[in-house]
Design a protein around this motif. Structure first.
Motif, mmCIF file in Angstrom:
data_model
loop_
_atom_site.group_PDB
_atom_site.id
_atom_site.type_symbol
_atom_site.label_atom_id
_atom_site.label_comp_id
_atom_site.label_asym_id
_atom_site.label_seq_id
_atom_site.Cartn_x
_atom_site.Cartn_y
_atom_site.Cartn_z
ATOM 1 N N THR A 120 -13.201 -58.842 -34.472
ATOM 2 C CA THR A 120 -11.986 -59.327 -35.117
ATOM 3 C C THR A 120 -11.803 -58.594 -36.444
ATOM 4 O OG1 THR A 120 -13.160 -61.119 -36.244
ATOM 5 C CG2 THR A 120 -12.271 -61.607 -34.066
ATOM 6 N N GLY A 121 -10.589 -58.705 -37.007
ATOM 7 C CA GLY A 121 -10.317 -58.038 -38.270
ATOM 8 C C GLY A 121 -9.178 -58.691 -39.013
ATOM 9 N N ASP A 122 -8.846 -58.133 -40.182
ATOM 10 C CA ASP A 122 -7.751 -58.689 -40.963
ATOM 11 C C ASP A 122 -6.406 -58.261 -40.381
ATOM 12 O OD1 ASP A 122 -7.280 -56.075 -41.818
ATOM 13 O OD2 ASP A 122 -7.954 -56.416 -43.879
ATOM 14 N N ALA A 123 -5.323 -58.656 -41.024
ATOM 15 C CA ALA A 123 -3.989 -58.389 -40.478
ATOM 16 C C ALA A 123 -3.721 -56.900 -40.345
ATOM 17 C CB ALA A 123 -2.936 -59.044 -41.377
ATOM 18 N N SER A 124 -4.164 -56.111 -41.314
ATOM 19 C CA SER A 124 -3.939 -54.669 -41.266
ATOM 20 C C SER A 124 -4.698 -54.039 -40.109
ATOM 21 C CB SER A 124 -4.372 -54.034 -42.592
ATOM 22 O OG SER A 124 -4.343 -52.623 -42.510
ATOM 23 N N LEU A 125 -5.979 -54.351 -39.975
ATOM 24 C CA LEU A 125 -6.775 -53.777 -38.891
ATOM 25 C C LEU A 125 -6.282 -54.252 -37.535
ATOM 26 C CD1 LEU A 125 -9.185 -52.066 -37.998
ATOM 27 C CD2 LEU A 125 -10.639 -54.077 -38.310
ATOM 28 N N SER A 126 -5.848 -55.502 -37.457
ATOM 29 C CA SER A 126 -5.392 -56.051 -36.178
ATOM 30 C C SER A 126 -4.091 -55.418 -35.704
ATOM 31 C CB SER A 126 -5.229 -57.576 -36.289
ATOM 32 O OG SER A 126 -6.468 -58.186 -36.583
ATOM 33 N N ALA A 127 -3.427 -54.680 -36.579
ATOM 34 C CA ALA A 127 -2.201 -53.986 -36.184
ATOM 35 C C ALA A 127 -2.480 -52.554 -35.720
ATOM 36 C CB ALA A 127 -1.224 -53.952 -37.352
ATOM 37 N N ARG A 128 -3.734 -52.104 -35.837
ATOM 38 C CA ARG A 128 -4.050 -50.714 -35.501
ATOM 39 C C ARG A 128 -4.444 -50.583 -34.034
ATOM 40 N NH1 ARG A 128 -7.939 -48.331 -40.102
ATOM 41 N NH2 ARG A 128 -7.441 -46.410 -38.964
ATOM 42 N N PRO A 129 -3.937 -49.577 -33.334
ATOM 43 C CA PRO A 129 -4.219 -49.429 -31.900
ATOM 44 C C PRO A 129 -5.641 -48.940 -31.645
ATOM 45 C CG PRO A 129 -2.893 -47.587 -32.691
ATOM 46 C CD PRO A 129 -2.995 -48.552 -33.841
ATOM 47 N N MET A 130 -6.265 -49.496 -30.626
ATOM 48 C CA MET A 130 -7.622 -49.115 -30.242
ATOM 49 C C MET A 130 -7.663 -48.455 -28.865
ATOM 50 S SD MET A 130 -9.495 -49.969 -32.791
ATOM 51 C CE MET A 130 -8.930 -50.696 -34.339
ATOM 52 N N ALA A 131 -6.497 -48.224 -28.269
ATOM 53 C CA ALA A 131 -6.450 -47.707 -26.900
ATOM 54 C C ALA A 131 -7.150 -46.363 -26.763
ATOM 55 C CB ALA A 131 -4.999 -47.590 -26.434
ATOM 56 N N ARG A 132 -7.062 -45.535 -27.783
ATOM 57 C CA ARG A 132 -7.671 -44.203 -27.696
ATOM 58 C C ARG A 132 -9.190 -44.273 -27.581
ATOM 59 N NH1 ARG A 132 -6.041 -41.494 -33.358
ATOM 60 N NH2 ARG A 132 -4.017 -41.956 -32.448
ATOM 61 N N VAL A 133 -9.790 -45.386 -28.040
ATOM 62 C CA VAL A 133 -11.231 -45.585 -27.867
ATOM 63 C C VAL A 133 -11.509 -46.338 -26.571
ATOM 64 C CG1 VAL A 133 -13.322 -46.495 -28.926
ATOM 65 C CG2 VAL A 133 -11.476 -45.682 -30.368
ATOM 66 N N ILE A 134 -10.660 -47.277 -26.239
ATOM 67 C CA ILE A 134 -10.839 -48.072 -25.021
ATOM 68 C C ILE A 134 -10.864 -47.179 -23.783
ATOM 69 C CG2 ILE A 134 -9.747 -49.802 -23.536
ATOM 70 C CD1 ILE A 134 -8.707 -51.148 -26.108
ATOM 71 N N GLU A 135 -10.008 -46.168 -23.745
ATOM 72 C CA GLU A 135 -9.885 -45.313 -22.559
ATOM 73 C C GLU A 135 -11.205 -44.631 -22.196
ATOM 74 O OE1 GLU A 135 -8.837 -42.941 -19.386
ATOM 75 O OE2 GLU A 135 -7.847 -44.733 -20.173
ATOM 76 N N PRO A 136 -11.816 -43.833 -23.068
ATOM 77 C CA PRO A 136 -13.063 -43.176 -22.662
ATOM 78 C C PRO A 136 -14.216 -44.146 -22.455
ATOM 79 C CG PRO A 136 -12.599 -42.751 -24.986
ATOM 80 C CD PRO A 136 -11.378 -43.388 -24.407
ATOM 81 N N LEU A 137 -14.300 -45.204 -23.258
ATOM 82 C CA LEU A 137 -15.404 -46.151 -23.088
ATOM 83 C C LEU A 137 -15.275 -46.900 -21.761
ATOM 84 C CD1 LEU A 137 -15.788 -47.601 -26.704
ATOM 85 C CD2 LEU A 137 -17.035 -45.705 -25.628
ATOM 86 N N SER A 138 -14.050 -47.145 -21.335
ATOM 87 C CA SER A 138 -13.846 -47.770 -20.019
ATOM 88 C C SER A 138 -14.295 -46.829 -18.909
ATOM 89 C CB SER A 138 -12.371 -48.140 -19.841
ATOM 90 O OG SER A 138 -11.963 -49.110 -20.789
ATOM 91 N N GLN A 139 -14.056 -45.540 -19.088
ATOM 92 C CA GLN A 139 -14.534 -44.555 -18.102
ATOM 93 C C GLN A 139 -16.054 -44.580 -17.989
ATOM 94 O OE1 GLN A 139 -12.989 -40.547 -18.498
ATOM 95 N NE2 GLN A 139 -10.953 -41.278 -19.081
ATOM 96 N N MET A 140 -16.724 -44.927 -19.070
ATOM 97 C CA MET A 140 -18.189 -44.985 -19.067
ATOM 98 C C MET A 140 -18.706 -46.295 -18.474
ATOM 99 S SD MET A 140 -19.008 -43.219 -22.784
ATOM 100 C CE MET A 140 -20.753 -42.871 -22.443
ATOM 101 N N GLY A 141 -17.796 -47.229 -18.170
ATOM 102 C CA GLY A 141 -18.186 -48.458 -17.505
ATOM 103 C C GLY A 141 -18.017 -49.715 -18.310
ATOM 104 N N ALA A 142 -17.691 -49.600 -19.596
ATOM 105 C CA ALA A 142 -17.506 -50.796 -20.421
ATOM 106 C C ALA A 142 -16.259 -51.552 -19.976
ATOM 107 C CB ALA A 142 -17.393 -50.411 -21.885
ATOM 108 N N ASP A 143 -16.333 -52.869 -20.062
ATOM 109 C CA ASP A 143 -15.184 -53.725 -19.733
ATOM 110 C C ASP A 143 -14.630 -54.246 -21.065
ATOM 111 O OD1 ASP A 143 -13.339 -55.494 -18.771
ATOM 112 O OD2 ASP A 143 -14.785 -56.877 -17.868
ATOM 113 N N ILE A 144 -13.448 -53.765 -21.440
ATOM 114 C CA ILE A 144 -12.890 -54.094 -22.748
ATOM 115 C C ILE A 144 -11.577 -54.845 -22.561
ATOM 116 C CG2 ILE A 144 -12.060 -53.165 -24.951
ATOM 117 C CD1 ILE A 144 -13.877 -50.729 -24.445
ATOM 118 N N THR A 145 -11.517 -56.045 -23.109
ATOM 119 C CA THR A 145 -10.314 -56.867 -23.058
ATOM 120 C C THR A 145 -9.742 -56.946 -24.466
ATOM 121 O OG1 THR A 145 -11.273 -58.197 -21.267
ATOM 122 C CG2 THR A 145 -9.351 -59.098 -22.422
ATOM 123 N N ALA A 146 -8.563 -56.362 -24.637
ATOM 124 C CA ALA A 146 -7.948 -56.304 -25.965
ATOM 125 C C ALA A 146 -6.717 -57.183 -26.033
ATOM 126 C CB ALA A 146 -7.571 -54.863 -26.304
#
Length: 448
Positions: A120-146
């Motif tokens: 979790t994070g503050d309002a500023s961090l919670s507005a920042r996109p994480m998809a660019r990290v989610i994509e490769p980590l999901s390819q490695m097998g991680a299950d990420i629910t955002a």
């Protein structure tokens, strides 16, 4: 996480800055030093760690996942690691505050461990996109629910064993690269990251220093970093150099405030981070390196900076990866130059703690500076060295670099400038205003 009550600050035009100061430890290196020390077997010693809120969020998260982290009264930190593969299930959500680096790199660490963690994070961090990290980590097998839009809060369910991948970065991002490499530490086989445009290389330097089997090769595709997984990291004694991003504010302040002459000691000058000093020199800044040396595998020097008239340039876009965090204060320097400075190729500014392009257009406009906004940057018409009008109120947008950049601009404004909230400065440079006051007091003492 709710943000604390705003802390407004009004800043007046300054006289010359003089004296000798140091800057806090490098934020990027501090994050990585804590994380890799926590994955080593044994106890690492860290000197010069940045004790800002972002880095403390990383320390708290690593403690929750099993590392023993203590701080001596003299400011030396000790980290007793759990070993690669040894991270423990955190008992509660990992609170990241405003730290995008903590978030993205920890997502990588968790991705290849058999644990589940909510970030979790503050309002500023919670507005920042994480998809660019989610994509490769999901390819490695991680299950990420955002949350919608790939944002915080999010949950990472690590996969063990994870799957090694070869991933070409679609955008230049040291954080994405580092997240993949950190996931690769506990992944059998070889994990590869290909970056068509080189980004800051602190992760590669530090991983090698801790004993990881890592190679870097320049190919026709770009820079290829290969990491052999299931690594055994050895504890280290790390000396963190001064943060060039923090130094940049003092360097620009001394450059634009007439009569200034300062020495900023122990500044990290990793070539993947030093683009701001290159750009300022192209504009005519008087920046001299003294006592160049190597500290903890990183190039370091003391910077003597004297006031100098600046002229407009077209900022080379290839400098963008090595100065992406410093564009806001470069825009301030451009506001004081003669002519129209154009800075393009900085798309990444749109997805920082704030949209830093839009934020700087509004902030500079509030103090009387003419700008032209592009999708990937700004054009700024400078004052030719004359005082900026000032007199406005600036919205920092919970962004520490916007707040500090406009504090520097206010030092050459005819009218006082009020920043609506300077509390976010504590995320990276808790003693910023005290340091500026020290440089002003040195001048006053010399004149008395």
């Amino acid at each position: 996480m709710p943000h604390p009550a705003p802390t407004p600050r009004t800043i007046h035009r300054s006289g010359p800055l003089t004296g000798r100061v140091s800057v806090p430890g490098d934020k990027s290196i501090s994050h990585r030093a804590l994380m890799l020390s926590a994955l080593a077997v044994g106890t690492s010693r860290i000197e010069g760690l940045l004790e800002g809120e972002d880095v403390l969020a990383t320390a708290a998260a690593m403690r929750q996942m099993g590392a023993e982290i203590t701080r001596d009264e003299d400011g030396v930190w000790h980290v007793h690691g759990v070993g690669v593969g040894g991270l423990m299930q955190p008992a509660q959500a990992l609170e990241m505050g405003n730290s995008g680096t903590s978030t993205r790199l920890l997502m990588g660490l968790i991705a290849s461990h058999a644990i589940t963690a909510t970030l979790t994070g503050d309002a500023s961090l919670s507005a920042r996109p994480m998809a660019r990290v989610i994509e490769p980590l999901s390819q490695m097998g991680a299950d990420i629910t955002a949350s919608p839009g790939g944002r915080l809060p999010l949950m990472v369910r690590g996969m063990n064993p994870a799957v090694p991948i070869s991933y070409t970065l679609p955008v230049a991002s040291a954080q994405v690269k580092s997240a993949i490499l950190l996931a690769g530490l506990n992944t059998p086989g070889i994990t590869r990251v290909i970056e068509p445009v080189a980004t800051r290389d602190h992760s590669e330097r530090m991983l090698a220093g801790f004993g990881a089997d890592l190679t870097v090769e320049q190919t026709a595709e770009g820079r290829v970093i290969s990491l052999v997984g299931e690594a055994e990291l050895k504890p280290q004694h790390i000396v963190v150099p001064g943060d060039p991003s923090s130094a940049a504010f003092l360097v620009v302040a001394a450059t634009i405030v007439p009569g200034s002459d300062i020495l900023v000691t122990n500044v990290g000058l990793n070539p993947t981070r030093a683009g701001i000093f290159t750009a300022l020199r192209l504009m005519g800044a008087d920046i001299t390196e003294q006592d160049a040396r190597t500290v903890g595998g990183e190039p370091v020097a003391d910077l003597r900076v004297r006031h100098a008239p600046l002229h407009a340039i077209e900022v080379p876009p290839e400098l963008a990866p090595s100065m992406i965090d410093e564009y806001p204060v470069l825009f301030v320097a451009a506001a004081c130059a003669t002519g129209r400075t154009v800075a393009r190729g900085a798309h990444e500014l749109r997805v920082k703690e704030s949209d830093r392009i839009a934020a700087m257009v509004a902030a500079l406009g509030a103090i009387g500076v003419a700008t032209e906004e592009f999708d990937d940057g700004l054009a700024i018409t400078g004052s030719g060295g004359a005082p900026l009008p000032g007199g406005g109120t600036i919205a920092s947008l919970l962004d520490h670099r916007i707040a500090m950049s406009l504090a520097v601009a206010a030092m050459v404004c005819a009218g006082p400038v009020t920043i609506d909230d300077v509390a976010p400065v504590a995320t990276s440079y808790p003693i910023f205003f005290a340091t500026l006051d020290t440089l002003k007091e040195t001048t006053e003492l010399a004149a008395s």
